[in-house]
Scaffold this motif. Structure first.
Motif, mmCIF file in Angstrom:
data_model
loop_
_atom_site.group_PDB
_atom_site.id
_atom_site.type_symbol
_atom_site.label_atom_id
_atom_site.label_comp_id
_atom_site.label_asym_id
_atom_site.label_seq_id
_atom_site.Cartn_x
_atom_site.Cartn_y
_atom_site.Cartn_z
ATOM 1 N N PRO A 171 -8.087 8.245 1.723
ATOM 2 C CA PRO A 171 -7.001 9.197 1.532
ATOM 3 C C PRO A 171 -5.607 8.606 1.620
ATOM 4 O O PRO A 171 -4.646 9.330 1.770
ATOM 5 N N ARG A 172 -5.474 7.317 1.536
ATOM 6 C CA ARG A 172 -4.146 6.743 1.623
ATOM 7 C C ARG A 172 -4.060 5.565 0.683
ATOM 8 O O ARG A 172 -4.924 4.691 0.679
ATOM 9 N N GLY A 173 -3.004 5.506 -0.123
ATOM 10 C CA GLY A 173 -2.823 4.383 -1.027
ATOM 11 C C GLY A 173 -2.087 3.253 -0.337
ATOM 12 O O GLY A 173 -1.740 3.318 0.826
ATOM 13 N N ALA A 174 -1.841 2.185 -1.078
ATOM 14 C CA ALA A 174 -1.134 1.054 -0.514
ATOM 15 C C ALA A 174 0.347 1.366 -0.363
ATOM 16 O O ALA A 174 0.925 2.111 -1.140
ATOM 17 N N ALA A 175 0.981 0.790 0.653
ATOM 18 C CA ALA A 175 2.401 1.007 0.873
ATOM 19 C C ALA A 175 3.205 0.454 -0.292
ATOM 20 O O ALA A 175 2.828 -0.529 -0.913
ATOM 21 N N ARG A 176 4.361 1.079 -0.559
ATOM 22 C CA ARG A 176 5.193 0.654 -1.679
ATOM 23 C C ARG A 176 6.520 0.087 -1.192
ATOM 24 O O ARG A 176 7.505 0.167 -1.887
ATOM 25 N N SER A 177 6.540 -0.488 -0.032
ATOM 26 C CA SER A 177 7.820 -0.852 0.568
ATOM 27 C C SER A 177 8.601 -1.856 -0.270
ATOM 28 O O SER A 177 9.823 -1.876 -0.233
ATOM 29 N N THR A 178 7.927 -2.687 -1.074
ATOM 30 C CA THR A 178 8.649 -3.684 -1.867
ATOM 31 C C THR A 178 9.156 -3.134 -3.195
ATOM 32 O O THR A 178 10.051 -3.719 -3.791
ATOM 33 N N LEU A 179 8.596 -2.005 -3.649
ATOM 34 C CA LEU A 179 8.977 -1.498 -4.947
ATOM 35 C C LEU A 179 9.474 -0.060 -4.910
ATOM 36 O O LEU A 179 10.112 0.395 -5.844
ATOM 37 N N ALA A 180 9.169 0.665 -3.841
ATOM 38 C CA ALA A 180 9.531 2.076 -3.797
ATOM 39 C C ALA A 180 10.993 2.251 -3.457
ATOM 40 O O ALA A 180 11.616 1.423 -2.809
ATOM 41 N N SER A 181 11.560 3.359 -3.894
ATOM 42 C CA SER A 181 12.950 3.644 -3.589
ATOM 43 C C SER A 181 13.082 4.531 -2.367
ATOM 44 O O SER A 181 14.175 4.730 -1.864
ATOM 45 N N ARG A 182 11.952 5.092 -1.876
ATOM 46 C CA ARG A 182 11.993 5.899 -0.673
ATOM 47 C C ARG A 182 11.789 5.014 0.544
ATOM 48 O O ARG A 182 11.571 3.813 0.444
ATOM 49 N N VAL A 183 11.851 5.611 1.735
ATOM 50 C CA VAL A 183 11.725 4.849 2.965
ATOM 51 C C VAL A 183 10.335 4.255 3.074
ATOM 52 O O VAL A 183 9.375 4.712 2.481
ATOM 53 N N ALA A 184 10.237 3.182 3.882
ATOM 54 C CA ALA A 184 8.936 2.584 4.133
ATOM 55 C C ALA A 184 8.015 3.621 4.749
ATOM 56 O O ALA A 184 8.428 4.433 5.566
ATOM 57 N N GLY A 185 6.763 3.580 4.366
ATOM 58 C CA GLY A 185 5.810 4.555 4.872
ATOM 59 C C GLY A 185 5.488 5.642 3.877
ATOM 60 O O GLY A 185 4.531 6.384 4.053
ATOM 61 N N ARG A 186 6.282 5.776 2.805
ATOM 62 C CA ARG A 186 5.979 6.741 1.749
ATOM 63 C C ARG A 186 4.841 6.171 0.914
ATOM 64 O O ARG A 186 4.883 5.043 0.460
ATOM 65 N N ARG A 187 3.791 6.935 0.739
ATOM 66 C CA ARG A 187 2.613 6.438 0.059
ATOM 67 C C ARG A 187 2.150 7.422 -1.006
ATOM 68 O O ARG A 187 2.247 8.624 -0.837
ATOM 69 N N SER A 188 1.615 6.865 -2.074
ATOM 70 C CA SER A 188 0.917 7.658 -3.068
ATOM 71 C C SER A 188 -0.548 7.287 -2.989
ATOM 72 O O SER A 188 -0.885 6.105 -2.916
ATOM 73 N N GLY A 189 -1.422 8.269 -2.966
ATOM 74 C CA GLY A 189 -2.833 7.971 -2.818
ATOM 75 C C GLY A 189 -3.625 8.287 -4.064
ATOM 76 O O GLY A 189 -3.148 8.961 -4.971
ATOM 77 N N PRO A 190 -4.861 7.800 -4.117
ATOM 78 C CA PRO A 190 -5.769 8.231 -5.173
ATOM 79 C C PRO A 190 -6.072 9.707 -5.000
ATOM 80 O O PRO A 190 -5.751 10.308 -3.975
ATOM 81 N N LYS A 191 -6.689 10.291 -5.994
ATOM 82 C CA LYS A 191 -7.051 11.701 -5.908
ATOM 83 C C LYS A 191 -8.022 11.917 -4.755
ATOM 84 O O LYS A 191 -9.047 11.249 -4.662
ATOM 85 N N ILE A 192 -7.694 12.858 -3.865
ATOM 86 C CA ILE A 192 -8.561 13.184 -2.735
ATOM 87 C C ILE A 192 -9.335 14.448 -3.076
ATOM 88 O O ILE A 192 -8.726 15.506 -3.269
#
Length: 244
Positions: A21-42
């Motif tokens: 239920p949790r995707g990989a962190a996007r801290s190197t590419l995301a524009s939101r704060v660290a810890g924002r995650r997009s996951g696969p379909k649950i």
């Protein structure tokens, strides 16, 4: 809408195996704060999840929209345009709420990687992050481990594009137009009432060189705590997700 602040991500990243239920962190590419995650379909765990509505509708805890579930090596690009909605707290709710809208390749039946881009929209105690502009979002896979993600603000003419490489492995078997209840930390954010998001000019490009609209894609609606929160429909060239 402040264009740079609205970027969800320009990301190609690995997903955990077995649709965790949790995707990989996007801290190197995301524009939101660290810890924002997009996951696969649950998958939904509601007791009626398998019996509701049409056989062409699936229920998920975090995705709503349309997804093709095809053989490997089917898709190489996905695009769509939509008006960034004005989010609000659901009736009786208070505090911070959010959602995101994006297009992507894989992350549904293919769980080893996903190439996606889009925007987040948030409301915090009545204060809306941004709203109103029309954007086009496009992802193009160059190989199983590389691709390009592009966001164009059609209201201002500003474009951001990023070439991406990763150890993630794409299957090219899913093409998606999705509104997501994404994660921050270890749990889903409180899901905003986003009104509706309509992806227009919704097109998936095939590895063979042809194109297809969303007709025939599997429809996905969000169900949480035995309550269906969205309603999804498609036309030959559009996907509409509405908050219910």
């Amino acid at each position: 809408m402040v264009f740079a602040a609205g970027l969800l991500s320009l990301a190609l990243f690995a997903l955990p195996a077995l649709a965790a239920p949790r995707g990989a962190a996007r801290s190197t590419l995301a524009s939101r704060v660290a810890g924002r995650r997009s996951g696969p379909k649950i998958p939904s765990n509601g007791i009626n999840a398998l019996t509701k509505g049409s056989s062409n509708v699936e229920y998920s805890q975090n995705w709503a929209g349309a997804s093709f579930e095809s053989a490997k090596n089917t898709y190489k690009a996905v695009t769509g345009s939509f008006v960034v909605p004005t989010p609000s707290a659901p009736k009786g709710g208070s505090g911070s709420y959010a959602a995101s809208a994006w297009v992507g390749i894989d992350g549904d039946t293919c769980e080893t990687g996903i190439l996606q881009t889009g925007v987040d929209f948030t409301v915090d105690n009545g204060k809306v992050s941004y709203d109103g502009d029309t954007i086009n979002v496009t992802v193009v896979a160059a190989s199983t481990t590389s691709g390009t993600a592009t966001i164009t603000n059609e209201s201002t003419g500003v474009t951001v594009s990023k070439s991406l490489k990763s150890s993630a492995k794409l299957c090219f078997e899913n093409a998606e137009w999705i509104v997501e209840d994404f994660e921050e930390g270890d749990s889903l954010v409180k899901f905003a009432d986003f009104g509706s998001v309509t992806f227009t000019n919704a097109v998936a490009t095939l590895q063979s060189g042809g194109t297809t609209g969303p007709t025939g894609a599997v429809l996905i609606d969000i169900e949480q705590s035995n309550k269906v929160l969205t309603s999804t429909s498609t036309t030959s060239d559009s996907v509409t997700v509405s908050y219910t």
